[in-house]
Write a protein that holds these residues in place. Structure first.
Motif, short mmCIF file in Angstrom:
data_model
loop_
_atom_site.label_atom_id
_atom_site.label_comp_id
_atom_site.label_asym_id
_atom_site.label_seq_id
_atom_site.Cartn_x
_atom_site.Cartn_y
_atom_site.Cartn_z
N GLY A 82 38.45 37.26 29.59
CA GLY A 82 39.59 37.42 30.49
C GLY A 82 40.16 36.02 30.75
N THR A 83 41.31 35.74 30.13
CA THR A 83 41.87 34.39 30.24
C THR A 83 43.13 34.42 31.08
OG1 THR A 83 40.90 34.02 28.06
CG2 THR A 83 42.42 32.34 28.82
N GLY A 84 43.01 34.90 32.30
CA GLY A 84 44.13 34.90 33.25
C GLY A 84 44.03 33.65 34.12
N VAL A 97 42.19 32.96 36.72
CA VAL A 97 40.82 32.52 37.00
C VAL A 97 40.08 32.14 35.72
CG1 VAL A 97 38.57 33.35 37.80
CG2 VAL A 97 40.59 33.72 39.18
N GLY A 98 40.18 32.98 34.70
CA GLY A 98 39.45 32.72 33.45
C GLY A 98 39.88 31.43 32.79
N LYS A 149 42.16 39.99 25.44
CA LYS A 149 42.61 41.02 24.49
C LYS A 149 44.12 40.92 24.25
CE LYS A 149 43.03 44.70 27.90
NZ LYS A 149 42.57 46.02 28.32
N LYS A 176 49.06 35.99 24.28
CA LYS A 176 48.56 34.96 25.20
C LYS A 176 47.64 33.98 24.45
CE LYS A 176 47.54 35.97 29.77
NZ LYS A 176 46.77 36.56 30.87
N ALA A 183 35.83 37.58 33.71
CA ALA A 183 36.91 37.13 34.62
C ALA A 183 38.17 37.98 34.43
CB ALA A 183 37.21 35.65 34.36
N GLY A 201 40.78 41.23 35.35
CA GLY A 201 41.38 41.67 36.60
C GLY A 201 40.62 42.86 37.21
N LYS A 246 32.72 36.71 37.59
CA LYS A 246 33.61 35.79 38.33
C LYS A 246 34.69 36.62 38.99
CE LYS A 246 33.77 31.14 38.22
NZ LYS A 246 33.12 30.97 39.51
N SER A 247 35.01 37.75 38.37
CA SER A 247 35.99 38.66 38.97
C SER A 247 35.51 39.05 40.36
CB SER A 247 36.13 39.93 38.13
OG SER A 247 36.50 39.64 36.82
N THR A 248 36.45 39.37 41.24
CA THR A 248 36.08 39.86 42.57
C THR A 248 35.73 41.34 42.44
OG1 THR A 248 37.58 38.26 43.53
CG2 THR A 248 36.90 40.10 44.95
N GLU A 250 45.59 29.76 43.73
CA GLU A 250 46.66 29.46 42.79
C GLU A 250 47.51 28.36 43.40
OE1 GLU A 250 48.67 33.11 41.77
OE2 GLU A 250 46.78 34.03 41.22
N LYS A 277 44.86 42.88 48.07
CA LYS A 277 43.96 43.80 47.34
C LYS A 277 42.53 43.71 47.85
CE LYS A 277 42.44 41.64 43.08
NZ LYS A 277 41.01 41.51 43.29
N ASP A 278 42.07 42.52 48.21
CA ASP A 278 40.67 42.38 48.62
C ASP A 278 40.42 42.97 50.02
OD1 ASP A 278 40.29 41.24 46.19
OD2 ASP A 278 40.06 39.19 46.90
N ARG A 312 52.83 38.63 42.48
CA ARG A 312 52.13 39.87 42.84
C ARG A 312 52.08 39.99 44.37
NH1 ARG A 312 46.92 39.29 38.84
NH2 ARG A 312 47.24 37.08 39.24
P1 NAD Z 1 44.80 38.03 35.56
O1 NAD Z 1 45.45 39.35 35.55
O2 NAD Z 1 45.61 36.78 35.63
O3 NAD Z 1 43.87 37.88 34.26
C1 NAD Z 1 43.03 38.87 33.76
C2 NAD Z 1 42.97 38.73 32.25
O4 NAD Z 1 41.97 39.59 31.72
C3 NAD Z 1 44.27 39.11 31.54
O5 NAD Z 1 44.71 38.04 30.72
C4 NAD Z 1 43.88 40.33 30.70
O6 NAD Z 1 44.60 40.41 29.47
C5 NAD Z 1 42.41 40.08 30.48
N1 NAD Z 1 41.65 41.26 30.09
C6 NAD Z 1 41.65 42.50 30.65
N2 NAD Z 1 40.79 43.30 30.01
C7 NAD Z 1 40.21 42.57 29.03
C8 NAD Z 1 39.24 42.84 28.03
N3 NAD Z 1 38.69 44.04 27.92
N4 NAD Z 1 38.88 41.84 27.21
C9 NAD Z 1 39.43 40.63 27.32
N5 NAD Z 1 40.36 40.30 28.24
C10 NAD Z 1 40.75 41.27 29.08
O7 NAD Z 1 43.76 38.07 36.76
P2 NAD Z 1 43.25 36.85 37.69
O8 NAD Z 1 44.26 36.56 38.72
O9 NAD Z 1 42.74 35.76 36.83
O10 NAD Z 1 42.01 37.56 38.41
C11 NAD Z 1 40.80 37.85 37.74
C12 NAD Z 1 39.75 38.18 38.77
O11 NAD Z 1 39.48 37.04 39.58
C13 NAD Z 1 40.14 39.30 39.75
O12 NAD Z 1 39.01 40.05 40.06
C14 NAD Z 1 40.62 38.54 40.97
O13 NAD Z 1 40.47 39.27 42.16
C15 NAD Z 1 39.68 37.35 40.97
N6 NAD Z 1 40.21 36.15 41.62
C16 NAD Z 1 41.51 35.79 41.45
C17 NAD Z 1 41.99 34.64 42.08
C18 NAD Z 1 43.43 34.22 41.92
O14 NAD Z 1 43.88 33.37 42.69
N7 NAD Z 1 44.19 34.77 40.96
C19 NAD Z 1 41.13 33.85 42.87
C20 NAD Z 1 39.81 34.23 42.99
C21 NAD Z 1 39.35 35.39 42.37
#
Ligand code: NAD
Length: 434
Positions: free
Chosen positions: A7-9, A11-12, A31, A35, A83, A85, A119-121, A155, A266-267, A331
């Motif tokens: 998961g390379t969003g 957090v990742g 996936k 990206k 990491a 979503g 690492k995901s919440t 962020e 959401k949390d 969001r």
């Molecule tokens: P995001 O939507 O930016 O990234 C999630 C990534 O996961 C996406 O790129 C998606 O394509 C990928 N993904 C989904 N399913 C997949 C799979 N099967 N294989 C590979 N990749 C896959 O989400 P985010 O904001 O990075 O948040 C991720 C987690 O971290 C959440 O649980 C969120 O609550 C938590 N979190 C977020 C923050 C924040 O500020 N954004 C801070 C702390 C914790």
């Protein structure tokens, strides 16, 4: 050490890039093919200050790579971070489909001992659920440990937050996993970061309790702001004096349009649902969520009432679209709520944001996107500051006033001095100030 981040969003990617910066070999998996292709070229899919440099440097030095193939990444890594979503479902509970899908994929590709880290919440109990999923889907008999390592980065300052966190929380069942996690985070030990080592359910709950407390603090001061407006008190001064009390602290005590973003809304909802499922009612957090909705609605009504309920055909300029400065993340952004309310009443909406216009275009393709704050102001009947980007803190208000058709100025982040704005000839509305 080799690690994988699935998961390379937001957090990742930050986690992967920062660990690579610490000298670890990192494979980031997603996936989303587009990206990954961009990231291979050093193109960051979202705006986050300081991240591009780190990604480019570590790509060049071969400590960071990007792929869509989870098998290879799992094979060569000792530690695998999940990491992905965990977005809200319709009832507010966290959707764990992505997490569970990844857990199955990891299990199928495990060839030796691994530490699998969330690492995901995720709701309390998810770590143990992942353990069961992995056990069930293993294709070879290999040992593994589950760890909960919630992320607290914000962020907009994510790199700095990752590199200098207030604390690192590690929930684990085995000494071996704890030792590996400590080794991975060793650079943070050196700068005396506090480590909280605990069990998995406690670590999972720490993250939700933290975010819910922060949300409650914001809602608390926002409710006080509504009272300030009716009794003629100044919420900024109230908050300042409250914050000087060491038991309270000044942060997250700024009255405004309310909390948004991908985490606090959401949390808080997810924690209420987690508790409900266990027969526990979290009254304070429920109230914080409700107060946040009220604040958005109350401030949107300020705009509408200033036009005597007749906003149809009026031109309203919005400054700031992201849920907070220094991010392009929209969001649950309050700006979206305000824009939708104004469009429902047939107003014309002009907007500008330094980073979040591309994302907003996908939601509202038919509003007017401007190149800066001054083009938003041109011919506008009202101007609304929604996000406190630095670019909006020092506007030439005389010029703005001349450009506008009307004189209504809504400052929903309390960044201007009411006396000065009124002197220029604006009808000025802020939050909780006389
Ligand atoms: P995001 O939507 O930016 O990234 C999630 C990534 O996961 C996406 O790129 C998606 O394509 C990928 N993904 C989904 N399913 C997949 C799979 N099967 N294989 C590979 N990749 C896959 O989400 P985010 O904001 O990075 O948040 C991720 C987690 O971290 C959440 O649980 C969120 O609550 C938590 N979190 C977020 C923050 C924040 O500020 N954004 C801070 C702390 C914790």
């Amino acid at each position: 050490m080799h690690i994988a981040i699935i998961g390379t969003g937001y957090v990742g990617l930050v986690t992967g890039a920062c660990f690579a910066e610490f000298g670890v070999f990192v494979t980031c998996v997603d996936k989303d093919q587009e990206k990954i292709e961009k990231l291979k070229k050093g193109i960051i899919p979202f705006y986050e200050p300081g991240l591009e440099d780190i990604v480019k440097r570590n790509l060049k030095e071969n400590r960071l790579k990007f792929t869509t193939c989870i098998d290879e990444a799992v094979n060569e890594s000792l530690v695998i971070f999940i990491a992905v979503g965990t977005p809200p479902r319709g009832d507010g509970s966290a959707n764990l489909d992505y997490v569970e899908e990844v857990a199955k994929e990891i299990a199928k590709n495990m060839n030796s001992y691994k530490v699998i880290v969330t690492k995901s919440t995720v709701p309390v109990g998810t770590g143990l659920k992942i353990k069961e999923i992995i056990k069930k889907n293993l294709e070879k008999s290999v040992e593994f440990d589950i760890v909960s390592n919630p992320e607290f980065l914000r962020e907009g300052s994510a790199v700095e937050d990752f590199m200098r966190p207030n604390r690192v929380v590690i929930g684990a069942e085995s000494e071996q996993a704890i030792a590996i996690m400590k080794d991975l985070y060793r650079p943070l030990y050196l700068i005396e970061t506090p480590f909280v080592i605990t069990d998995i359910p406690t670590a999972e709950l720490i993250k939700y309790a933290t975010n819910s407390f922060l949300a409650t603090k914001i809602s608390f001061i926002n409710e006080i702001s509504a009272l300030c407006e009716t009794v003629g008190a100044n919420v900024n001064t109230v908050a300042k004096a409250m914050g000087l009390d060491g038991r309270i602290g000044p942060k997250f005590l700024h009255a405004g349009i309310g909390f948004g973003g991908s985490c606090l809304p959401k949390d808080t909802m997810a924690l209420v649902r987690i508790a409900e499922e266990k027969g526990v009612e979290l009254r304070i957090i429920k109230a914080a969520i409700e107060a946040n909705q009220n604040q958005r609605e109350r401030l949107t009504q300020k705009i509408i009432k200033a036009f005597n309920d007749k906003v149809e055909g009026k031109i309203i300029g919005i400054l700031g679209l992201s849920f907070k400065p220094n991010t392009d993340d929209i969001r649950e952004a309050p700006a979206l709520y305000i824009i939708q309310s104004l469009l429902n009443r047939k107003a014309t909406v002009k907007v500008y944001d330094p980073q979040a216009m591309e994302n907003t275009r996908k939601v509202f393709p038919n509003i007017i996107y401007c190149s800066d704050a001054y083009s938003v102001a041109k011919d506008a009947d009202a101007l609304v500051v929604v996000t406190e980007w630095n670019q909006f803190r020092n506007l030439d208000l005389e010029r703005i006033k001349k450009l506008m058709k009307g004189n209504l100025f809504f400052d929903f982040r309390n960044i201007y001095d009411p006396v000065k704005v009124k002197q220029i000839g604006f009808s000025y509305f802020s939050v909780g100030r006389p």
